[in-house]
Every structure is written in structure tokens, then in C-alpha cells.
Design a protein around this motif. Structure first.
Motif, short mmCIF file in Angstrom:
data_model
loop_
_atom_site.label_atom_id
_atom_site.label_comp_id
_atom_site.label_asym_id
_atom_site.label_seq_id
_atom_site.Cartn_x
_atom_site.Cartn_y
_atom_site.Cartn_z
N SER A 220 30.19 26.99 35.34
CA SER A 220 31.08 26.62 36.45
C SER A 220 31.67 27.84 37.13
N VAL A 221 31.68 28.98 36.49
CA VAL A 221 32.24 30.20 37.07
C VAL A 221 31.15 30.89 37.89
N ALA A 222 31.41 31.05 39.19
CA ALA A 222 30.45 31.70 40.09
C ALA A 222 30.86 33.15 40.28
N VAL A 223 30.04 34.05 39.83
CA VAL A 223 30.33 35.49 39.92
C VAL A 223 29.20 36.22 40.66
N ASP A 224 28.41 35.49 41.43
CA ASP A 224 27.29 36.14 42.13
C ASP A 224 27.76 37.12 43.19
N SER A 225 28.83 36.73 43.91
CA SER A 225 29.31 37.57 45.02
C SER A 225 30.46 38.47 44.62
N MET A 226 30.68 38.67 43.35
CA MET A 226 31.81 39.47 42.87
C MET A 226 31.28 40.67 42.09
N ASP A 227 31.94 41.81 42.32
CA ASP A 227 31.58 43.00 41.57
C ASP A 227 32.49 43.15 40.36
N ASP A 228 32.34 44.23 39.62
CA ASP A 228 33.12 44.43 38.39
C ASP A 228 34.60 44.58 38.68
N GLY A 229 34.94 45.23 39.80
CA GLY A 229 36.36 45.41 40.13
C GLY A 229 37.06 44.09 40.41
N LYS A 230 36.40 43.21 41.17
CA LYS A 230 37.00 41.91 41.47
C LYS A 230 37.11 41.04 40.22
N ILE A 231 36.12 41.12 39.33
CA ILE A 231 36.18 40.35 38.09
C ILE A 231 37.33 40.82 37.23
N ASN A 232 37.55 42.12 37.11
CA ASN A 232 38.68 42.64 36.32
C ASN A 232 40.02 42.22 36.93
N GLU A 233 40.09 42.24 38.26
CA GLU A 233 41.33 41.82 38.93
C GLU A 233 41.61 40.34 38.69
N TYR A 234 40.59 39.49 38.72
CA TYR A 234 40.76 38.06 38.48
C TYR A 234 41.20 37.81 37.04
N GLY A 239 45.88 36.58 33.09
CA GLY A 239 46.46 37.00 31.83
C GLY A 239 45.44 37.41 30.79
N ILE A 240 44.24 37.69 31.22
CA ILE A 240 43.19 38.08 30.29
C ILE A 240 42.87 39.55 30.53
N ARG A 241 42.87 40.28 29.47
CA ARG A 241 42.58 41.70 29.56
C ARG A 241 41.08 41.91 29.44
N SER A 242 40.50 42.60 30.40
CA SER A 242 39.07 42.83 30.37
C SER A 242 38.72 43.87 29.32
N MET A 243 37.48 43.82 28.87
CA MET A 243 37.03 44.72 27.82
C MET A 243 36.91 46.14 28.37
N GLN A 244 37.48 47.05 27.66
CA GLN A 244 37.43 48.46 28.04
C GLN A 244 36.65 49.23 27.00
N ASP A 245 36.26 50.40 27.36
CA ASP A 245 35.56 51.27 26.43
C ASP A 245 36.60 51.96 25.55
N ASN A 246 36.76 51.44 24.32
CA ASN A 246 37.76 51.96 23.39
C ASN A 246 37.18 52.96 22.41
N GLY A 247 36.04 53.48 22.68
CA GLY A 247 35.42 54.44 21.78
C GLY A 247 36.12 55.78 21.82
N PRO A 248 35.80 56.64 20.90
CA PRO A 248 36.44 57.96 20.87
C PRO A 248 36.09 58.77 22.11
N LYS A 249 37.10 59.30 22.70
CA LYS A 249 36.92 60.09 23.92
C LYS A 249 36.82 61.56 23.57
N LYS A 250 35.93 62.21 24.20
CA LYS A 250 35.75 63.63 23.97
C LYS A 250 36.75 64.42 24.79
N THR A 251 37.46 65.29 24.10
CA THR A 251 38.45 66.14 24.78
C THR A 251 37.76 67.42 25.24
#
Length: 301
Positions: A220-234, A239-251
Motif C-alpha cells: 500500500s505504500v507507494a515510494v516510486d516517486s520518492m527518493d531517500d531524502g523524502k522517505i527519511n523526512e516522512y 516518529g520513526i527513525r530511519s536506519m543509519q550507518d552505525n558502524g565504526p567511523k574512521k577518524t
């Protein structure tokens, strides 16, 4: 006058008049040509020269015809591809290839071009080590159903995606028979861009059942015309936090840039520091040592 002679003269004239004669009139030579001759000359000059007729087989001996050369090359590549798909993967010499393709009448210049340049640099033709025989070079080195499934598994494990059906048909001998026998282990997906079929490995360990309610919500969710930025904003609005890259970051260590205002300080040499109170000045080859002037004589060494 004698009447007998007159009778003879009259008889001779009658006889001469009875014999037909053709009188040839001499032609009068004229220096200038007539109008008719001039017109005929103009017509001959305006008429285009007739080209020599070419034989239907003469183009085969023309060494400068690039179209004919590439036509011979295309026929060779097509024949080598057909041989490979039929399971004949042994290499052939140039003469054997020309014999199988019915092109033994090509010129020596075309043969030299094929063996020295065209077949050597063709991406679809592979040359043996002795550089005398040629064989077809497929996209993938697959010979049967086992090697095909091994290729699909490697693509699945490495995340490389699927394999084009066209590449498999070009590389795999007796492709239709092999795909029919391995139909349960292969998944076909049609690419929407160009409607080409893509082959994937059917990993049965990843098969699991999903509840119908989740399937309905997902569809039922139509995401054909939406990019990653719009999906994260929605998702954030809901109230849903989108998945982020929580891996170890190189300093990344930042290097300090030397400031250009500071001048380089001259460092005195540290050698012979114990003689600093002895040697004082050097002026005109004269060494002053504790107030005593010692003149160096250039002749005394």
C-alpha cells in the motif's frame, strides 16, 4: 565523205549509247566542316565516357574495400560464436576458418589483415599461445549446468546481482537444454528498462513466509516517486527513525599546516662547542687568537 564510213560511225554511236556507264564526280574538298559534322562532334564531346563493366566477383579482390573486409570479419565472428554454442570449442587456423565459412577466395592482403590485426584485437576472438589458431571468447567461462549455478552463486554471495540471459546464451553451449534442466534452481526477472531477462540463483534457504497483513501494508505504500531524502523526512514525521550507518567511523588525523609568518631560525652548529672561546674572527686571512695576531704566510704550508 564516203557513205560506208558514215554508216560505220552511226553504228558505233548507237552501240555506245546502248552500253550503260557510271560517271564518278570528283569530290570538292572544303577546308571548313559542315554544320552536321559540327553537331555530331559536339554530341560526342558532351556524352559521358562509358565506364568499364565490373565483374560481380571482382570486388572480392579489391584490397582497399574496408566494407568488404569487415564483412568477412563479421562472418568469421558469427561462425565462431555458432561453433562455441554447438559445443565445438577447439581452436582453428585462419585457413580452416575461411574454409568453413566458404571464403577461400579472399585476397592475400585481407588474410594478412585478419591474422595480424583484426582477429588479434577482436574482443570476441581469443588467440592461442602460438598465435596461429583462434577460438571464440565468451563473456563467461561456463560449459554446463554446474558451472552456471556456481557463477550465479558467486554473484549472489558477492552482491553482484544477476546475469543477463543474452550473455548466458552466448557463453553456454546447448543453453536451452541446460536452462530447462536447471529451471527449479534459477529465478528469471525481467528488467523494466529494456525488457531483458536477468538470471538469479534461487537460494531456497532465504525463503520464508510473510503474513498477509504485512504484505498488504508493504504494497500500500507507494515510494516510486520518492527518493531517500523524502522517505527519511516522512519517517521522521511519523516518529520513526530511519536506519543509519552505525558502524565504526574512521577518524582522519588532520595535519597541522605550518604557518607562513614564522621565519626559519638559524641554528648554530653544535660541533666544536668547546672551541667557541678560542676562535673569534676571520678577517683577511688573519686569525686573531686572544688578542694575538697570527699572519698566515701563503708560501709556508
Amino acid at each position: 565523205m564516203d557513205p560506208a564510213l558514215l554508216k560505220q560511225r552511226e553504228a558505233f554511236r548507237k552501240h555506245a549509247m546502248a552500253v550503260p556507264t557510271i560517271e564518278k564526280k570528283p569530290k570538292t574538298e572544303s577546308s571548313a566542316p559542315s554544320f552536321k559534322e559540327r553537331d555530331d562532334y559536339k554530341k560526342r564531346m558532351q556524352r559521358p565516357p562509358t565506364a568499364p563493366r565490373l565483374d560481380s566477383n571482382s570486388y572480392k579482390t579489391m584490397s582497399g574495400s574496408s566494407q568488404y573486409r569487415f564483412g568477412v570479419l563479421a562472418k568469421i565472428v558469427k561462425h565462431m560464436k555458432t561453433r562455441h554454442q554447438d559445443g565445438e570449442d577447439y581452436p582453428l587456423t585462419l585457413e580452416e576458418i575461411l574454409d568453413e565459412t566458404n571464403q577461400l577466395d579472399v585476397g592475400n592482403s585481407v588474410k594478412a589483415w585478419l591474422s595480424g590485426e583484426a582477429l588479434m584485437n577482436n574482443p570476441k576472438i581469443e588467440v592461442t599461445e602460438d598465435k596461429q589458431r583462434f577460438v571464440f571468447k565468451p563473456v563467461y567461462k561456463i560449459k554446463d549446468g554446474k558451472t552456471l549455478l556456481r557463477l550465479l552463486k558467486q554473484h549472489d554471495l558477492k552482491g553482484l546481482g544477476g546475469v543477463l540471459l543474452d550473455d548466458v546464451q552466448e557463453s553456454l553451449p546447448h543453453c536451452e537444454k541446460v536452462l530447462k534442466n536447471r529451471a527449479s534452481e534459477i529465478v528469471y526477472i525481467i528488467r523494466p528498462v529494456d525488457k531483458k531477462k536477468i538470471l538469479f540463483y534461487n537460494d531456497r534457504t532465504a525463503n520464508f513466509s510473510v503474513d498477509e497483513e504485512f504484505q498488504k501494508l508493504w504494497r500500500s505504500v507507494a515510494v516510486d516517486s520518492m527518493d531517500d531524502g523524502k522517505i527519511n523526512e516522512y519517517l521522521e514525521k511519523q516518529g520513526i527513525r530511519s536506519m543509519q550507518d552505525n558502524g565504526p567511523k574512521k577518524t582522519v588525523m588532520k595535519r597541522k599546516k605550518p604557518s607562513g609568518n614564522k621565519k626559519r631560525q638559524f641554528k648554530r652548529p653544535r660541533d666544536n662547542e668547546h672551541l667557541a672561546d678560542v676562535l673569534e674572527t676571520y678577517e683577511d686571512n688573519t686569525l686573531t687568537q686572544k688578542g694575538v695576531a697570527v699572519t698566515n704566510n701563503s708560501n709556508n704550508k
